[in-house]
Design an enzyme around this catalytic site. Structure first.
Site, mmCIF file in Angstrom:
data_model
loop_
_atom_site.group_PDB
_atom_site.id
_atom_site.type_symbol
_atom_site.label_atom_id
_atom_site.label_comp_id
_atom_site.label_asym_id
_atom_site.label_seq_id
_atom_site.Cartn_x
_atom_site.Cartn_y
_atom_site.Cartn_z
ATOM 1 N N ASP A 13 51.597 49.061 18.334
ATOM 2 C CA ASP A 13 51.054 50.407 18.097
ATOM 3 C C ASP A 13 49.833 50.687 18.958
ATOM 4 O OD1 ASP A 13 52.833 51.325 16.041
ATOM 5 O OD2 ASP A 13 51.785 50.049 14.591
ATOM 6 N N ARG A 92 38.776 47.718 5.991
ATOM 7 C CA ARG A 92 38.856 48.924 6.836
ATOM 8 C C ARG A 92 37.521 49.637 7.048
ATOM 9 N NH1 ARG A 92 42.634 46.908 9.586
ATOM 10 N NH2 ARG A 92 44.722 47.156 8.771
ATOM 11 N N ASP A 121 45.835 53.167 5.800
ATOM 12 C CA ASP A 121 44.760 52.829 6.735
ATOM 13 C C ASP A 121 44.236 54.021 7.520
ATOM 14 O OD1 ASP A 121 44.546 50.218 5.955
ATOM 15 O OD2 ASP A 121 46.059 49.505 7.367
ATOM 16 N N SER A 170 55.511 43.455 9.683
ATOM 17 C CA SER A 170 54.212 44.007 10.027
ATOM 18 C C SER A 170 53.184 43.264 9.178
ATOM 19 C CB SER A 170 54.202 45.511 9.718
ATOM 20 O OG SER A 170 52.878 45.977 9.744
HETATM 21 N N1 ARG Z 1 49.319 47.865 1.586
HETATM 22 C C1 ARG Z 1 48.053 47.297 1.866
HETATM 23 C C2 ARG Z 1 46.945 48.279 1.785
HETATM 24 O O1 ARG Z 1 47.189 49.438 1.927
HETATM 25 C C3 ARG Z 1 48.009 46.484 3.115
HETATM 26 C C4 ARG Z 1 48.669 47.038 4.312
HETATM 27 C C5 ARG Z 1 48.594 46.008 5.355
HETATM 28 N N2 ARG Z 1 49.319 46.279 6.555
HETATM 29 C C6 ARG Z 1 50.374 45.585 6.951
HETATM 30 N N3 ARG Z 1 50.824 45.821 8.125
HETATM 31 N N4 ARG Z 1 50.962 44.695 6.213
HETATM 32 O O2 ARG Z 1 45.810 47.945 1.592
#
Ligand code: ARG
Length: 410
Positions: A13, A92, A121, A170
């Site tokens: 990405d 984040r 995110d 991912s």
């Molecule tokens: N679902 C989790 C969150 O929103 C983690 C997302 C992590 N990203 C990934 N590519 N697994 O905090």
């Protein structure tokens, strides 16, 4: 000359974002910023390599110590969201702030991330960034890119993206948790293969782990003092080797979607279990009950990436006020992939053995027989309510007897 600072991981990405920010958005220069919140070394190597191949001005910021502090705020608040200890969510805002700092220092005009329009995110990054004067751009979301399109584009442009894990799952890794999603894992009925796990072994063996806390902060493991980052890394490895800290969640995301996510978080599991157990010993019943409501709010704000909210400051003030006495140790047993408390000890224990014990006589001027009065009152209203309900159901009996509602007293 216009410059944009891109949150850069070296993955597919963010790699395709580099040429797109120039071609589609017209920026003259792209700066890549990778923030270290405890990702594995291989990720930094990949980011550095890709940046070099792209001719990208690449900045790496070490925010591990700062992030570990945030993780320990989460421990004090016993914070989890739907069973997930919030690793990605907590990281984040830290990452977003660090990138913003670099962007300002480098005189950038804009900030960019490679998040899709479906996840959390994008919201967490932008919640921080939109408080600045810089423009915010999100190429993957705004151009409606799919992974397939990105793969073709990367091949066409000869961009340096490796196969690696990219194709299959991912993954987002930091000190506090490792999150795995995508591919077949999106099917809630699909049983994850063992190879999605990297931090946790298939559960086997057992051991006990003692954690020492000072005012709610973990400071030592099995008697050995450690700095926060080191302590978390140690527990991830040690507890992870016993297969502790796996969670498979149907996660309710901020946009309303339910998404299946698999997490690994051995250190978080041990620390949250131990911290909660120590609190059980030293906090009063009322503090524990009220704190649970505070914790729920705290975790929701953290999930939303809003740890900088005034509400969170206020919640932190309450949490901190309760933590002075959370000093002592808690021991957990890790076995069969589970983690449960087996001992706790503190000089602040709200506990008097002679009062709770079955083997002592009167204490503090209270005799066993004094409980008789309490026992007579206990359930009084409930017994009355049931007796009244009986009368209403059988009014003729009540009328015939001409008696008032009576309720038994043994
Ligand atoms: N679902 C989790 C969150 O929103 C983690 C997302 C992590 N990203 C990934 N590519 N697994 O905090």
């Amino acid at each position: 000359m216009t410059t944009v600072a891109l949150a850069f991981s070296g993955g597919l990405d963010t790699t395709v974002c580099v040429p797109l920010l120039q071609e589609e958005y017209g920026y003259d220069e792209v700066i890549g910023v990778t923030v270290d919140v405890g990702q594995p070394a291989s990720e930094f190597a990949e980011a550095a390599e890709t940046a070099e191949a792209l001719g990208l001005d690449h900045h790496v910021v070490d925010a591990k110590a700062e992030f570990a502090e945030v993780c320990f705020d989460a421990v004090k608040a016993n914070a989890t969201y739907q069973g997930y200890p919030l690793g990605t969510a907590l990281a984040r805002p830290v990452i977003a702030e660090a990138i913003l700092d670099v962007a300002v220092e480098q005189g950038c005009d804009a900030l960019a991330h490679g998040c899709t329009g479906k996840g959390n995110d994008q919201l967490r990054f932008e919640a921080v960034w939109r408080g600045s004067d810089l423009d915010v751009v999100a190429p993957v979301r705004e151009l409606g890119l799919t992974r397939e399109w990105e793969q073709e584009y990367a091949a066409e442009k000869d961009l340096p993206v490796e196969g690696g894990n990219e194709g299959v799952w991912s993954i987002d890794t930091n000190l506090w948790s490792r999150a795995v999603e995508g591919g077949k894992l999106e099917e809630p009925s699909y049983v994850p293969p063992e190879d999605i796990y990297e931090w946790t072994a298939e559960p086997s063996g057992e051991t006990t782990i003692e954690v020492t806390f000072e005012a709610g902060i973990p400071v030592a493991v099995d008697g050995e003092a450690m700095e926060p980052v080191e302590l978390v890394q140690h527990l991830n490895e040690y507890a992870g080797s016993y297969g502790v800290g796996r969670t498979d969640v149907m996660e309710d995301r901020m946009l309303g979607l339910k998404v299946r996510e698999n997490y690994e978080h051995p250190a978080a599991t041990v620390l949250l279990t131990a911290h909660g157990a120590l609190e059980d010993l030293v906090l009063t019943n009322e503090e524990r009950a009220f704190k649970q409501q505070v914790e729920q709010e705290w975790a929701e704000k953290a999930y939303e990436g809003l740890t900088f909210a005034p509400l969170v400051d206020a919640l932190d003030a309450f949490v901190d006020e309760t933590q002075d006495v959370v000093t002592g140790t808690a021991t957990v047993k890790v076995a069969g992939g589970n983690c449960r408390v087996v001992a706790r000890d503190s000089e602040h224990a709200v506990y008097a053995e002679e009062m709770a014990s079955f083997n002592t006589e009167d204490v503090a001027g209270i005799a066993q027989a004094d409980a008789t009065g309490v026992a007579k009152y206990h359930g009084l209203q409930e017994r009355l309510a049931n007796a009244v309900a009986d009368d209403v159901e059988k009014p003729e009996l009540a009328a015939d007897g001409g008696e008032k509602t009576e309720f038994a007293d043994e």
